[in-house]
Motif scaffolding. Structure first.
Motif, PDB file in Angstrom:
ATOM      1  N   ALA A 187      71.294  67.538  11.075  1.00 16.91           N
ATOM      2  CA  ALA A 187      71.042  68.427  12.229  1.00 16.91           C
ATOM      3  C   ALA A 187      72.189  68.365  13.165  1.00 16.91           C
ATOM      4  CB  ALA A 187      69.777  67.830  12.636  1.00 16.91           C
ATOM      5  N   VAL A 188      72.965  67.161  13.123  1.00 19.14           N
ATOM      6  CA  VAL A 188      74.130  66.863  14.116  1.00 19.14           C
ATOM      7  C   VAL A 188      75.333  66.955  13.198  1.00 19.14           C
ATOM      8  CG1 VAL A 188      73.325  66.227  16.103  1.00 19.14           C
ATOM      9  CG2 VAL A 188      73.333  64.884  14.738  1.00 19.14           C
ATOM     10  N   GLY A 189      76.388  67.812  13.328  1.00 16.25           N
ATOM     11  CA  GLY A 189      77.659  67.509  12.963  1.00 16.25           C
ATOM     12  C   GLY A 189      77.661  67.370  11.355  1.00 16.25           C
ATOM     13  N   ASP A 190      78.879  67.003  11.188  1.00 16.38           N
ATOM     14  CA  ASP A 190      79.079  66.440   9.542  1.00 16.38           C
ATOM     15  C   ASP A 190      79.698  65.009   9.459  1.00 16.38           C
ATOM     16  OD1 ASP A 190      82.081  67.599   8.222  1.00 16.38           O
ATOM     17  OD2 ASP A 190      82.059  67.362  10.391  1.00 16.38           O
ATOM     18  N   SER A 208      83.895  63.929   9.982  1.00 16.13           N
ATOM     19  CA  SER A 208      84.212  62.877  10.710  1.00 16.13           C
ATOM     20  C   SER A 208      84.828  61.424  10.169  1.00 16.13           C
ATOM     21  CB  SER A 208      82.899  62.547  11.642  1.00 16.13           C
ATOM     22  OG  SER A 208      81.979  62.098  11.024  1.00 16.13           O
ATOM     23  N   PHE A 209      84.289  61.148   8.812  1.00 15.48           N
ATOM     24  CA  PHE A 209      84.440  59.938   8.351  1.00 15.48           C
ATOM     25  C   PHE A 209      86.126  60.122   7.788  1.00 15.48           C
ATOM     26  CE2 PHE A 209      85.052  57.980   4.088  1.00 15.48           C
ATOM     27  CZ  PHE A 209      85.134  56.680   4.682  1.00 15.48           C
ATOM     28  N   MET A 210      86.436  61.350   7.241  1.00 16.75           N
ATOM     29  CA  MET A 210      87.610  61.444   6.865  1.00 16.75           C
ATOM     30  C   MET A 210      88.784  61.611   7.766  1.00 16.75           C
ATOM     31  SD  MET A 210      87.879  61.532   3.594  1.00 16.75           S
ATOM     32  CE  MET A 210      89.492  61.939   3.278  1.00 16.75           C
ATOM     33  N   ARG A 211      88.205  62.205   9.002  1.00 15.51           N
ATOM     34  CA  ARG A 211      89.396  62.245  10.386  1.00 15.51           C
ATOM     35  C   ARG A 211      89.528  60.872  10.674  1.00 15.51           C
ATOM     36  NH1 ARG A 211      86.964  66.935  11.006  1.00 15.51           N
ATOM     37  NH2 ARG A 211      85.029  66.157  11.989  1.00 15.51           N
ATOM     38  N   ASN A 238      84.757  65.910  15.788  1.00 15.72           N
ATOM     39  CA  ASN A 238      84.241  64.345  16.083  1.00 15.72           C
ATOM     40  C   ASN A 238      85.226  63.510  15.216  1.00 15.72           C
ATOM     41  OD1 ASN A 238      82.602  64.856  18.103  1.00 15.72           O
ATOM     42  ND2 ASN A 238      80.973  64.671  17.003  1.00 15.72           N
ATOM     43  N   THR A 239      85.404  62.077  15.629  1.00 18.36           N
ATOM     44  CA  THR A 239      85.652  61.296  14.644  1.00 18.36           C
ATOM     45  C   THR A 239      84.007  60.519  14.283  1.00 18.36           C
ATOM     46  OG1 THR A 239      86.085  59.477  16.388  1.00 18.36           O
ATOM     47  CG2 THR A 239      87.962  60.698  15.569  1.00 18.36           C
ATOM     48  N   LEU A 240      84.328  59.454  13.497  1.00 13.68           N
ATOM     49  CA  LEU A 240      83.116  58.785  13.029  1.00 13.68           C
ATOM     50  C   LEU A 240      82.253  58.125  14.402  1.00 13.68           C
ATOM     51  CD1 LEU A 240      81.148  58.241  10.450  1.00 13.68           C
ATOM     52  CD2 LEU A 240      82.556  56.387  10.054  1.00 13.68           C
ATOM     53  N   PRO A 241      83.026  57.363  15.153  1.00 17.50           N
ATOM     54  CA  PRO A 241      82.350  56.902  16.150  1.00 17.50           C
ATOM     55  C   PRO A 241      81.454  57.684  17.141  1.00 17.50           C
ATOM     56  CG  PRO A 241      84.324  55.650  15.875  1.00 17.50           C
ATOM     57  CD  PRO A 241      84.323  57.032  15.102  1.00 17.50           C
ATOM     58  N   LEU A 242      82.223  58.918  17.514  1.00 21.65           N
ATOM     59  CA  LEU A 242      81.575  59.969  18.085  1.00 21.65           C
ATOM     60  C   LEU A 242      80.410  60.465  17.466  1.00 21.65           C
ATOM     61  CD1 LEU A 242      84.773  62.030  19.471  1.00 21.65           C
ATOM     62  CD2 LEU A 242      83.231  60.376  20.750  1.00 21.65           C
ATOM     63  N   ILE A 294      78.495  59.016  15.279  1.00 22.12           N
ATOM     64  CA  ILE A 294      77.745  57.842  15.298  1.00 22.12           C
ATOM     65  C   ILE A 294      76.833  57.786  16.460  1.00 22.12           C
ATOM     66  CG2 ILE A 294      76.948  55.443  15.127  1.00 22.12           C
ATOM     67  CD1 ILE A 294      79.218  55.093  13.091  1.00 22.12           C
ATOM     68  N   TYR A 295      77.788  57.901  17.611  1.00 21.07           N
ATOM     69  CA  TYR A 295      77.131  57.803  18.981  1.00 21.07           C
ATOM     70  C   TYR A 295      76.271  59.050  19.259  1.00 21.07           C
ATOM     71  CZ  TYR A 295      76.657  57.851  23.961  1.00 21.07           C
ATOM     72  OH  TYR A 295      76.367  57.587  25.372  1.00 21.07           O
ATOM     73  N   GLY A 296      76.620  60.451  18.724  1.00 21.02           N
ATOM     74  CA  GLY A 296      75.806  61.528  18.662  1.00 21.02           C
ATOM     75  C   GLY A 296      74.308  61.370  18.197  1.00 21.02           C
ATOM     76  N   MET A 297      74.505  60.544  16.770  1.00 17.94           N
ATOM     77  CA  MET A 297      73.370  60.438  16.013  1.00 17.94           C
ATOM     78  C   MET A 297      72.428  59.407  16.699  1.00 17.94           C
ATOM     79  SD  MET A 297      74.623  59.906  12.222  1.00 17.94           S
ATOM     80  CE  MET A 297      72.921  60.022  11.388  1.00 17.94           C
ATOM     81  N   THR A 298      72.963  58.565  17.553  1.00 14.72           N
ATOM     82  CA  THR A 298      71.935  57.586  18.104  1.00 14.72           C
ATOM     83  C   THR A 298      71.148  58.242  19.248  1.00 14.72           C
ATOM     84  OG1 THR A 298      73.643  56.946  19.941  1.00 14.72           O
ATOM     85  CG2 THR A 298      73.432  55.406  18.002  1.00 14.72           C
ATOM     86  N   THR A 299      71.572  59.417  19.629  1.00 11.35           N
ATOM     87  CA  THR A 299      70.883  60.068  20.854  1.00 11.35           C
ATOM     88  C   THR A 299      70.094  61.178  20.226  1.00 11.35           C
ATOM     89  OG1 THR A 299      72.928  61.158  21.252  1.00 11.35           O
ATOM     90  CG2 THR A 299      72.487  59.511  23.056  1.00 11.35           C
ATOM     91  N   ASN A 300      70.147  61.597  18.957  1.00 13.63           N
ATOM     92  CA  ASN A 300      69.540  62.660  18.637  1.00 13.63           C
ATOM     93  C   ASN A 300      68.757  62.110  17.408  1.00 13.63           C
ATOM     94  OD1 ASN A 300      70.457  64.736  20.029  1.00 13.63           O
ATOM     95  ND2 ASN A 300      72.290  64.601  18.996  1.00 13.63           N
ATOM     96  N   VAL A 301      69.177  61.303  16.569  1.00 12.13           N
ATOM     97  CA  VAL A 301      68.385  60.827  15.232  1.00 12.13           C
ATOM     98  C   VAL A 301      67.575  59.925  15.251  1.00 12.13           C
ATOM     99  CG1 VAL A 301      68.792  60.304  12.961  1.00 12.13           C
ATOM    100  CG2 VAL A 301      70.534  61.672  14.070  1.00 12.13           C
TER     101      VAL A 301
END
Lengths: 285, 272
Positions: free
Chosen positions: B65-68, B72-75, B224-228, B230-237
């Motif tokens: 649902a949020v981003g990819d 972000s992992f590759m970046r 996004n980078t990965l931490p961003l 993950i942070y997005g996921m903590t508020t949405n997922v």
């Protein structure tokens, strides 16, 4: 090789690092100071020289409350990390006898540090939540009859997560200081009839001071500027200075965020200066 | 020779118990999310386990649902590797420079200390503003790279200080007496001797960059980078997919550390 030649060599070698600090540390911080006097509307920031950002910030009682709250987090985290960190470092430095075991146990403490902070924070959720392990265990044992609500999304959770994240920053420098203490001093104290406790108080504690100061600087500055832990662990119920800044950034109120940032920076620098009076860091390297 | 052991004082057992509790405190929560990431498809964010499956790991690689997650992992991976290489080279150079006094050495030293204690969000804000004012588009490989370097350089420099304080310059003198040029001395004498510490710097800078959130916040640009992420996921997922992500990134970190340690051991063996 002539002296001037070798000096030129040093300049050549230091240039890349100096440049990065100039471009990505000094200039950005100056930018923050400049922008803190700028004006803004809903869409953009406008070059200007106004004091409104500061007068609004410092005149608001919310700011003072937020600072009080941030100091509370910093003080509590500092006290707990210091207590735990000192005890752990003391155990490793003076009670673990073989170097191999010291290294192994030290590594055991370090490993969690290599995973993402955010992951380490959210890992408290299944433990502290309403249906979390702790509540279930306490209810199962018949100690409580309703789940404790204050465990997650509270100040308690924020401080707990901070202690979890940053105790290592205390352990490392204190352990380092303790390892440099000449062991014959401790023998001398013992030969003079000092108990383990008074040796700890009068010999080890004073000689560990530099490590304590360095650890304190690290923990306090990190907690003062933190916003992720506060947002995630308080569930948006509490605020800190860092969180205020990040909220203002989110609302694109950059000059207001810059003013908050300047005040935060001054506060942190004052704390660090006070702590540096206790220790000369260059000597510690 | 018989080993006579001094009897351990009671304090030892008390402290050992304290240490054990501390370790439990460090690892306990991580173990819980590790176990919970194997929840069954109908399991939630807390115990009890509702079956056992790899459902959430599979789910992680499907469209989110949020981003990819992959991008972000590759970046983050690329950014971490660039930060790593730059930090190793630049810290080594700076460490060499600091072996002699030069004008401005105190300034650079205090800049490094300042870089360490200035709250990360201020670096993010400052660089973001700078790019904003000059209307330069922030990117993970420009602004975020600079922001990360301000975080990894101080650690690199402090490690190099620790190394060169214990470094015996007579090895270099010997090399020079044997006719080695400056470059040859560095290449064949200094570098091999400090190589294990440089791997330490590499490991440190990679993980610092790979996990860095605050300094990336305003500097990463639109991707996004990965931490961003993950942070997005903590508020949405609100599913265990979050824990699956936590488990995976943790395992990845450990693989990286394992490789680094392996490299150190290998270097030591070759030297012996």
């Amino acid at each position: 090789m002539s002296a001037s030649n070798s000096k030129r060599g040093s300049y050549f070698l230091i240039t890349p690092m100096a440049l990065v600090f100039a471009i990505f540390l000094v200039i950005p911080l100056l930018t923050i100071v400049v922008v803190s006097f700028w004006d803004y509307d809903e869409y953009r920031i406008l070059p200007d020289f106004i004091l409104e950002n500061y007068s609004y910030l410092l005149g608001s009682s919310v700011t003072w409350q937020i600072y009080l709250n941030t100091f509370k987090y910093a003080a509590l985290t500092w006290a707990f990390t210091l207590g735990i960190g000192f005890t752990v470092a003391y155990f490793l430095a003076f009670h673990v006898r073989s170097l191999t075991w010291q290294i192994i146990l030290f590594m055991v403490c370090t490993i969690p540090f290599w995973t993402s902070n955010i992951i380490r924070m959210i890992s408290w959720i299944p433990f502290l939540g309403r249906n979390g392990l702790l509540n279930q265990a306490l209810m199962g044992a018949g100690i409580i009859h309703e789940p404790l609500e204050f465990l997650l999304f509270s100040d308690f959770a924020v401080v707990l997560a901070d202690v979890h994240l940053y105790t290592l920053f205390m352990v490392v420098p204190i352990f380092n200081s303790m390892m440099r203490i000449d062991r014959s001093l401790i023998e001398a104290a013992r030969d003079n009839g000092a108990s383990a406790w008074s040796t700890l108080r009068h010999v080890i504690l004073p000689l560990s001071k530099p490590g304590i100061a360095i650890g304190s600087i690290f923990v306090i500055t990190v907690v003062m500027g933190d916003f992720i832990t506060v947002r995630l662990m308080s569930g948006g119920q509490s605020a800190s200075v860092g969180l205020q800044i990040s909220n203002e950034i989110g609302l694109l109120q950059y000059p207001a965020a810059a003013a908050s940032a300047v005040v935060l920076l001054i506060t942190v620098l004052l704390i660090v200066t006070a702590l540096l009076r206790l220790v000369d860091i260059r000597k510690e390297l | 020779m018989a080993i006579t052991r001094e009897k351990r004082p009671a304090a030892f057992y008390f402290l050992a118990a304290f240490f054990a509790l501390f370790v439990l405190f460090l690892y306990g929560p991580m173990l819980t999310i590790f176990i919970l990431s194997f929840q069954g498809p109908n399991g939630g964010l807390t115990f009890p386990m509702n079956g056992f499956s790899f459902h959430w790991f599979v789910n992680l690689f499907q469209q989110q649902a949020v981003g990819d997650f992959g991008g972000s992992f590759m970046r983050s991976l690329k950014l971490g590797l660039i930060v790593m290489v730059v930090t190793v080279v630049v810290s080594f150079m700076a460490g060499m420079a600091f072996r002699r006094r030069f004008r401005g050495d105190t300034v650079v030293f205090y800049l490094a200390i300042a870089s360490l204690i200035v709250p990360s969000i201020l670096i993010s804000l400052g660089i973001g503003l700078l790019f904003n004012i000059f209307e330069i588009q922030p990117h993970w490989y420009s602004s975020a790279l600079g922001a990360h370097l301000t975080w990894t350089f101080p650690f690199g420099l402090l490690i190099m200080f620790a190394v060169f304080n214990r470094f015996d310059p007579s090895f270099e003198e010997a090399a020079r007496d044997l006719g080695a040029s400056n470059w040859q001395t560095v290449r064949h004498v200094v570098l091999p001797m400090v190589a294990p510490s440089l791997i330490g710097v590499a490991m440190f800078s990679f993980t610092l960059s790979y996990d860095e959130f605050a300094r990336t916040l305003m500097t990463a640009g639109s991707l996004n980078t990965l931490p961003l992420e993950i942070y997005g996921m903590t508020t949405n997922v609100t599913t265990p997919v979050l824990y699956a992500l936590g488990t995976l990134t943790t395992v990845f970190s450990f693989v990286v550390i394992g490789l680094a340690f392996g490299a150190v051991v290998l270097l030591r063996r070759r030297k012996a």
